[in-house]
Write a protein that holds these residues in place. Sequence first.
Motif, PDB file in Angstrom:
ATOM      1  N   ILE A 194      40.632  45.201  32.763  1.00  0.00           N
ATOM      2  CA  ILE A 194      41.032  44.051  33.579  1.00  0.00           C
ATOM      3  C   ILE A 194      42.265  44.393  34.405  1.00  0.00           C
ATOM      4  O   ILE A 194      42.341  44.083  35.595  1.00  0.00           O
ATOM      5  N   ALA A 195      43.233  45.055  33.778  1.00  0.00           N
ATOM      6  CA  ALA A 195      44.445  45.452  34.502  1.00  0.00           C
ATOM      7  C   ALA A 195      44.101  46.363  35.674  1.00  0.00           C
ATOM      8  O   ALA A 195      44.603  46.180  36.786  1.00  0.00           O
ATOM      9  N   GLU A 196      43.238  47.330  35.440  1.00  0.00           N
ATOM     10  CA  GLU A 196      42.845  48.243  36.511  1.00  0.00           C
ATOM     11  C   GLU A 196      42.121  47.495  37.632  1.00  0.00           C
ATOM     12  O   GLU A 196      42.384  47.715  38.819  1.00  0.00           O
ATOM     13  N   HIS A 253      33.135  36.912  28.910  1.00  0.00           N
ATOM     14  CA  HIS A 253      34.393  37.352  28.313  1.00  0.00           C
ATOM     15  C   HIS A 253      35.567  36.941  29.210  1.00  0.00           C
ATOM     16  O   HIS A 253      36.594  36.468  28.717  1.00  0.00           O
ATOM     17  N   VAL A 254      35.419  37.097  30.519  1.00  0.00           N
ATOM     18  CA  VAL A 254      36.471  36.675  31.443  1.00  0.00           C
ATOM     19  C   VAL A 254      36.677  35.163  31.326  1.00  0.00           C
ATOM     20  O   VAL A 254      37.816  34.686  31.291  1.00  0.00           O
ATOM     21  N   GLU A 256      32.854  36.905  38.062  1.00  0.00           N
ATOM     22  CA  GLU A 256      31.769  37.887  37.984  1.00  0.00           C
ATOM     23  C   GLU A 256      32.206  39.239  38.545  1.00  0.00           C
ATOM     24  O   GLU A 256      31.929  40.292  37.950  1.00  0.00           O
ATOM     25  N   THR A 257      32.899  39.222  39.661  1.00  0.00           N
ATOM     26  CA  THR A 257      33.385  40.469  40.249  1.00  0.00           C
ATOM     27  C   THR A 257      34.404  41.132  39.331  1.00  0.00           C
ATOM     28  O   THR A 257      34.353  42.343  39.099  1.00  0.00           O
ATOM     29  N   LEU A 258      35.340  40.353  38.804  1.00  0.00           N
ATOM     30  CA  LEU A 258      36.333  40.902  37.879  1.00  0.00           C
ATOM     31  C   LEU A 258      35.650  41.528  36.674  1.00  0.00           C
ATOM     32  O   LEU A 258      35.991  42.638  36.269  1.00  0.00           O
TER      33      LEU A 258
END
Length: 84
Positions: free
Chosen positions: A65-67, A39-40, A27-29
């Motif tokens: 996601i990378a950031e 989606h994650v 959820e945090t990501l």
Amino acid sequence: MPWDAEAGRLLGKRVRELRDEKDMTQETLAHLAGCTKNHVQVIEAAGRLDMGRPINLRLSTLFGIAEALDVEPWDLIKESASGS
């Protein structure tokens, strides 16, 4: 166009590894990356399957996601240093 199964496998596995290293929830990501928790979950699920599976991923999501994980986008689709 969906990413092929091998790219999906690498991405899902690597996202999970990095998220776990940072002690971050899905959820945090998702919040930090600007996507949904679902989606994650789909991305990470692709990394758990033996053969992988195609995933539908926009470049904006990959970059988000990378950031959020503080890595370069390329680092999400290459084998981890441990090779596992």
